[in-house]
Motif scaffolding. Structure first.
Motif, PDB file in Angstrom:
ATOM      1  N   GLU A   1       0.882  -1.366  -0.116  1.00 29.15           N
ATOM      2  CA  GLU A   1       0.228  -0.015  -0.054  1.00 29.15           C
ATOM      3  C   GLU A   1       0.735   1.298   0.201  1.00 29.15           C
ATOM      4  O   GLU A   1       0.237   1.980  -0.467  1.00 29.15           O
ATOM      5  CB  GLU A   1      -0.892   0.152   1.122  1.00 29.15           C
ATOM      6  N   ARG A   2       1.905   0.718   0.475  1.00 26.73           N
ATOM      7  CA  ARG A   2       2.525   1.948   0.744  1.00 26.73           C
ATOM      8  C   ARG A   2       3.743   2.651  -0.542  1.00 26.73           C
ATOM      9  O   ARG A   2       3.514   3.958  -1.383  1.00 26.73           O
ATOM     10  CB  ARG A   2       3.742   2.484   1.520  1.00 26.73           C
ATOM     11  N   THR A   3       3.706   1.996  -1.066  1.00 25.65           N
ATOM     12  CA  THR A   3       4.575   1.957  -3.273  1.00 25.65           C
ATOM     13  C   THR A   3       2.700   2.397  -3.721  1.00 25.65           C
ATOM     14  O   THR A   3       3.293   3.089  -3.898  1.00 25.65           O
ATOM     15  CB  THR A   3       4.667   1.022  -3.577  1.00 25.65           C
TER      16      THR A   3
ATOM     17  N   GLU B   1       0.517   3.860  -2.786  1.00 30.47           N
ATOM     18  CA  GLU B   1      -0.194   6.024  -2.381  1.00 30.47           C
ATOM     19  C   GLU B   1       1.159   6.340  -2.743  1.00 30.47           C
ATOM     20  O   GLU B   1       0.478   7.151  -2.872  1.00 30.47           O
ATOM     21  CB  GLU B   1      -0.027   5.171  -1.278  1.00 30.47           C
ATOM     22  N   ALA B   2       2.647   5.889  -2.661  1.00 30.52           N
ATOM     23  CA  ALA B   2       3.280   7.253  -3.524  1.00 30.52           C
ATOM     24  C   ALA B   2       3.405   7.208  -5.003  1.00 30.52           C
ATOM     25  O   ALA B   2       3.469   8.427  -5.614  1.00 30.52           O
ATOM     26  CB  ALA B   2       4.806   6.281  -3.232  1.00 30.52           C
TER      27      ALA B   2
END
Length: 403
Positions: free
Chosen positions: A320-322, A324-325
């Motif tokens: 998810e972090r990837t 969102e970025a």
């Protein structure tokens, strides 16, 4: 109106069905009729129950010539007896649920559906005393097991938004018929060109005509196609009683778009095949979901059920972090593709859908449903609607942000 037996081709139908030269002026393009009321030539009642197939136009909430022309055009493309156009796709979905179902009835709904439908099923219908079961529509045994004596409707969506999961419409129609229930399908992602839902047994074929049918991102509307008797009941309940009618101007815009639908769908599919194949080769992309690719888990069903695999692609890039970025970078750096919601327009659109934010919080999927969703979407998914731009320009745009 053009004679129904004068042509049979899909493109000819898209252009000519529902319209013809103006009998007074000879105008080739259809007029927009904006009047809210019509002068009557004889005494008539003022009740929805007085309407018949040959009733004259009396009041805009009952019927409108511009809207009627669009309804006839979409019905011809879907191969159904009738069509009702409403103010939005959600107005169409609500029309089906609130006409077919009453307090004490039971409905089976796909566990992955368009957000508005999912929230309607989880929040509104139970409040009205309607029992709801959310079921994975790829599991036919689970669908059959979910049927109850009071089941009145099974609602499917194929391809499903946003994970591109397919439903075997013919099989679900058989389950519905055996239960004495109706089968409704949201076919927005496929369009009338992509699959012939009514031929597969669907009673209510629903579209957000904001999307592919309109095709230009400038008008909102919804449509339901089906048997004349069923659509008449929806017209009385949803259009006349609930008042969710389509604006004549929007109907005119959408009809203009519908005329090029077969041509556009071929281009959407061609572009999506090129872009999805390119995405599969990108090291940062962990999964691509497009029914036209042999890698799609239901490619065999797509080949059997769909005549056009549309322009909708879903893909993952990791956790998810990837995601969102990358979404933040897309919003800032994409030059051709618009970072925006919606789909099916001539412009390409992309949107990030995090699993934890949408499915856990908004949709409140239970453990098994969430596990199945994650099998498709992982921690999040990008929904990419391929427009009509050149595929090489779309690939170059994505390459800039993925590089």
């Amino acid at each position: 109106m053009a004679k129904s037996n004068a042509y049979s081709g899909l493109s000819t139908t898209a252009i000519h069905a529902g319209e013809g030269p103006d009998p007074v002026t000879g105008a080739s393009a259809p007029n927009i009729v904006m009047s809210s009321t019509y002068v009557a030539e004889e005494v008539a009642g003022f009740s929805a129950h007085d309407l018949s197939d040959d009733s004259p136009f009396l009041y805009g909430r009952w019927a409108n010539p511009s809207v009627r022309a669009l309804e006839n055009k979409i019905a011809a493309l879907e191969g159904t007896e009738s069509c009702l156009c409403l103010a939005s796709g959600m107005a169409a979905a609500s029309a089906i649920f609130l006409t077919v179902l009453s307090a004490g009835d039971h409905v089976i709904v796909s566990d992955v559906s368009y957000a508005g439908v999912a929230e309607l099923a989880r929040d509104t219908l139970p409040r009205l005393g309607i029992e709801v079961s959310l079921v994975d529509m790829t599991d036919l045994d689970a669908v059959a097991t979910a049927v109850r004596p009071n089941t009145r409707l099974i609602h499917t969506e194929t391809p499903a938004n946003p994970i591109m999961r397919l439903t075997d419409l013919e099989a679900i129609s058989g389950i519905a018929r055996a239960a004495g229930a109706k089968h409704a399908c949201d076919a927005t992602f496929a369009s009338p060109i992509g699959q012939k839902s009514a031929e597969l047994g669907v009673d209510y074929v629903m579209h957000s005509i904001t999307k592919y049918i309109g095709g230009h991102g400038d008008a909102i509307g919804g449509a339901i196609c089906g048997r004349a008797e069923d659509i008449k009941a929806l017209t009385v309940e949803a259009a006349i009683h609930h008042g969710g009618i389509l604006s004549p101007f929007n109907a005119w815009l959408i009809a203009r778009g519908t005329s090029t639908l077969p041509l556009r769908m071929r281009a959407h599919q061609e572009g999506a095949m090129a872009v999805s194949a390119w995405l599969e080769d990108q090291p940062k992309v962990t999964r691509v979901l497009y029914p036209g690719l042999s890698s799609h888990p239901q490619h065999e069903l797509a080949a059997r059920q769909m005549r056009n695999t549309s322009g909708m692609i879903a893909f993952q890039v990791g956790d998810e972090r990837t995601g969102e970025a990358l979404a933040a970078r897309m919003a800032d750096e994409l030059q051709v593709i618009h970072y925006a919601v919606s789909l099916g327009h001539h412009r390409s659109l992309i949107w990030w859908l995090p699993t934890s934010g949408m499915m856990e919080t908004s949709f409140r999927l239970n453990g098994q449903q969430l596990e199945h969703y994650r099998a498709y979407a992982g921690d999040g998914i990008f929904r990419l609607s391929i427009g009509l731009e050149d595929a090489e320009d779309l690939i170059a745009d994505l390459d800039r942000v993925l590089g």
